[in-house]
Write an enzyme that holds these catalytic residues in place. Structure first.
Site, PDB file in Angstrom:
ATOM      1  N   SER A 263       0.833  -1.199   0.000  1.00 40.76           N
ATOM      2  CA  SER A 263       0.000   0.000   0.000  1.00 40.76           C
ATOM      3  C   SER A 263       0.871   1.253   0.000  1.00 40.76           C
ATOM      4  O   SER A 263       2.074   1.201   0.249  1.00 40.76           O
ATOM      5  CB  SER A 263      -0.894   0.007   1.241  1.00 40.76           C
ATOM      6  OG  SER A 263      -0.118   0.319   2.386  1.00 40.76           O
ATOM      7  N   LYS A 264       0.222   2.344  -0.300  1.00 37.59           N
ATOM      8  CA  LYS A 264       0.875   3.650  -0.288  1.00 37.59           C
ATOM      9  C   LYS A 264       1.612   3.880   1.033  1.00 37.59           C
ATOM     10  O   LYS A 264       2.716   4.397   1.070  1.00 37.59           O
ATOM     11  CB  LYS A 264      -0.199   4.707  -0.502  1.00 37.59           C
ATOM     12  CG  LYS A 264       0.283   6.134  -0.498  1.00 37.59           C
ATOM     13  CD  LYS A 264      -0.859   7.083  -0.807  1.00 37.59           C
ATOM     14  CE  LYS A 264      -1.553   7.588   0.451  1.00 37.59           C
ATOM     15  NZ  LYS A 264      -0.734   8.484   1.261  1.00 37.59           N
ATOM     16  N   ARG A 265       0.967   3.464   2.099  1.00 35.93           N
ATOM     17  CA  ARG A 265       1.556   3.616   3.443  1.00 35.93           C
ATOM     18  C   ARG A 265       2.911   2.928   3.579  1.00 35.93           C
ATOM     19  O   ARG A 265       3.803   3.438   4.236  1.00 35.93           O
ATOM     20  CB  ARG A 265       0.613   3.062   4.504  1.00 35.93           C
ATOM     21  CG  ARG A 265      -0.621   3.898   4.734  1.00 35.93           C
ATOM     22  CD  ARG A 265      -0.464   4.821   5.944  1.00 35.93           C
ATOM     23  NE  ARG A 265      -1.390   5.941   5.860  1.00 35.93           N
ATOM     24  CZ  ARG A 265      -1.073   7.152   5.422  1.00 35.93           C
ATOM     25  NH1 ARG A 265       0.166   7.418   5.044  1.00 35.93           N
ATOM     26  NH2 ARG A 265      -1.969   8.122   5.356  1.00 35.93           N
TER      27      ARG A 265
END
Length: 505
Positions: A263-265
């Site tokens: 994910s972006k995170r």
RNA sequence: GGCGCGUUGGUCAAUCGGCUAAGACGCCUCCCUUUCACGGAGGAAUGACGGGUUCGACUCCCGUACGUGCUACCA
């Protein structure tokens, strides 16, 4: 029949690595089979719509060189390509399903649904679904008398249309990557097909549009597998079974540490990009870094992505897009997810930098030098001399500055200790007299400079190893870079002498 | 919880019953280079587990474990 594939993103934010890979596989398959590649925007969720996201997606595809043949921007024989603009099409198909007994109206409110999930939750069924067991207990056209249903619809009571999943049927699906997959229809819930706002859900829209747009092969992420039986049944119930595309559910791209979808995170956390290009969320103005801005070449990015989940069976890892078109086969796509490895991604970029011609590299590096020195504040011709000298040390485009900054400006001395520790009178004397010799030099090239350097050494009782590193640090500021006499040649006589004097006083 | 999918070194991965299990990234050593890289030569490191089937199983089958995805009027 002509091969037609589609990439169908919803415009909700930045374009994820995995999304680009799905585009790539679509594109390669279409090109290899002389087919069409269409971009269809799935903007049926008005709550999640993000302004600018669609344009951003197209910009990403452009950067990657994966240009669709048909798209909202470009149009095409099956326009429109935005589902919001196709809204009027879907209701008729939903009605058709109701008429044939494969779907029904449901009037349950959000609260009703929450209550149902709460009331029927048990230890062995922690997530009760709106399925063949439950629908008889809910407010819908299966439980209500026809007059009542007609009345509710007529007086504008909000309703959704749900598919009526059959009980005890085995739904089979042949996946190009995974082979035969089967599901028990009793275990699949009555998915909403048409929402209360009149928009279709993904489930209805994907089937209707794939049919209408004559899609022959459908690639999507593995996360769609559990809802595949709904889609298969819809193709059947709508009477289009013989036109159903061949499915390929692509493996997920996983985070490098631990497990789970990337994910972006994870990118923010571990310091690497996840989106193709910088993405700024319009609402929060928060920017997420992209591969482009971090200094990746699109060809390297695409090549890296191709190898994440697929390989040719040979030892070759570097493929141009044309080679990929020729070699790619969906059967060789892996079933299991792949952890993303940023180190390997950088290696691909390094390979591409080494294979790119110097003139092109200079073009690519220019913005990064501009960023440091300001546009027009430095000599463009210098960059073309610098590029071949530093390219093997460059992995990402900003490295051209990191590895070559001292050609453009007098560097800060970061390794002063390395000079000072062993400094003595002989060295001081060596540089003092060498400067005079350099000053008198009529020609200025690295061979001459090195020759005078070598001649001067014995006069001061020194060996090359005693002073070459100090000289490097004077010119570069650190213990790195191309041959030091070449650097001296490129920066010029005056600058070289200036940099020596700066240290010896 | 249920259902689906998956599982070869730290990571990406080859192998389609014969394996002394390729290759790449990363890591380590050495050479090259009086710097850093590049390049070259080496090295450490792998079939989740248990049953079958078979002359032979990493490869086929079953089970278990583990992981992961889904389980929204999101896609």
């Amino acid at each position: 029949m002509k091969v037609r594939v589609r990439f169908a993103p919803s415009p909700t934010g930045g374009l994820h690595l995995g999304g680009v890979r799905t585009v790539l596989y679509n594109y390669l398959f279409a090109r290899a089979n002389g087919g069409d590649f269409v971009l269809r925007v799935e903007d049926t969720d008005q709550n999640r719509f993000v302004a600018g996201a669609e344009q951003y997606i197209m910009d990403c595809l452009n950067w990657c060189g994966l240009i669709p043949d048909e798209s909202p921007e470009k149009g095409g024989p099956y326009a429109p390509y935005r589902q919001s603009e196709r809204k009027h099409l879907y209701a008729d198909y939903a009605e058709q399903l109701i008429a044939s007994g494969h779907a029904y109206y449901a009037f349950d409110t959000t609260e009703d649904l929450e209550k149902m999930r709460k009331d029927y939750r048990r230890d062995d069924n922690t997530n009760p679904q709106y399925d063949h067991n439950i629908r008889g207990l809910m407010l819908n056209s299966l439980t209500l008398p026809p007059e009542k249903v007609a009345e509710l619809v007529q007086n504008g009571t909000p309703y959704v249309v749900r598919i009526k999943m059959p009980a005890n049927e085995t739904v089979m699906l042949t996946d190009m990557i995974r082979g035969e997959i089967s599901f028990d229809s009793s275990l699949v819930d009555d998915k909403v097909l048409l929402k209360a706002d009149g928009m279709p859900t993904y489930h209805l829209a994907v089937v209707v549009d794939d049919y209408l747009m004559k899609i022959t092969h459908a690639f999507r992420g593995e996360e769609w597998l559990p809802s595949a039986p709904v889609h298969v049944l819809l193709w059947e119930y709508l009477g289009w079974k013989q036109h159903m595309p061949q499915w390929a559910h692509l493996p997920l791209i996983l985070k490098p540490d631990g497990n789970g979808k990337l994910s972006k995170r994870d990118g923010d956390r571990l310091g690497f990009p996840v989106f193709a290009m910088n993405w700024t969320a319009p609402r929060t103005s928060e920017t997420t870094k992209g591969f482009r801005e971090m200094g990746f070449l699109p060809e390297a990015f695409v090549n890296m992505l191709a190898m994440l989940g697929w390989n040719s069976g040979s030892e070759q890892e570097i493929f141009s897009l044309d080679e990929l078109v020729e070699r790619f086969s969906i059967e060789r796509v892996h079933k299991g997810g792949a952890k993303f490895d940023f180190e390997k991604a950088k290696w691909f970029n390094h390979q591409y930098i080494q294979r790119t011609d110097d003139a092109t590299l200079a073009e690519l590096a220019k913005p990064y030098i501009d960023m440091e020195l300001g546009i027009g504040n430095w000599e463009l011709g210098l960059l073309s001399k610098v590029v071949p000298l530093v390219k093997d040390r460059c992995t990402l485009l900003p490295d051209f500055w990191a590895q070559g900054h001292f050609f453009f400006t007098t560097p800060e001395i970061k390794e002063e200790a390395a000079i000072k520790e062993k400094w003595n009178d002989q060295k001081q004397q060596f540089f003092t007299s060498w400067i005079n010799i350099l000053t008198a030099q009529p020609t200025w090239d690295h061979a001459v400079i090195e020759a005078t350097f070598n001649e001067e050494l014995p006069k001061n009782g020194l060996k090359k190893g005693d002073v070459i590193l100090p000289f490097r640090i004077m010119l570069v500021g650190g213990k790195y870079g191309p041959g030091v006499f070449v650097i001296a040649e490129v920066i010029g006589k005056d600058e070289t002498i200036k940099r020596i004097k700066r240290v010896i006083g």
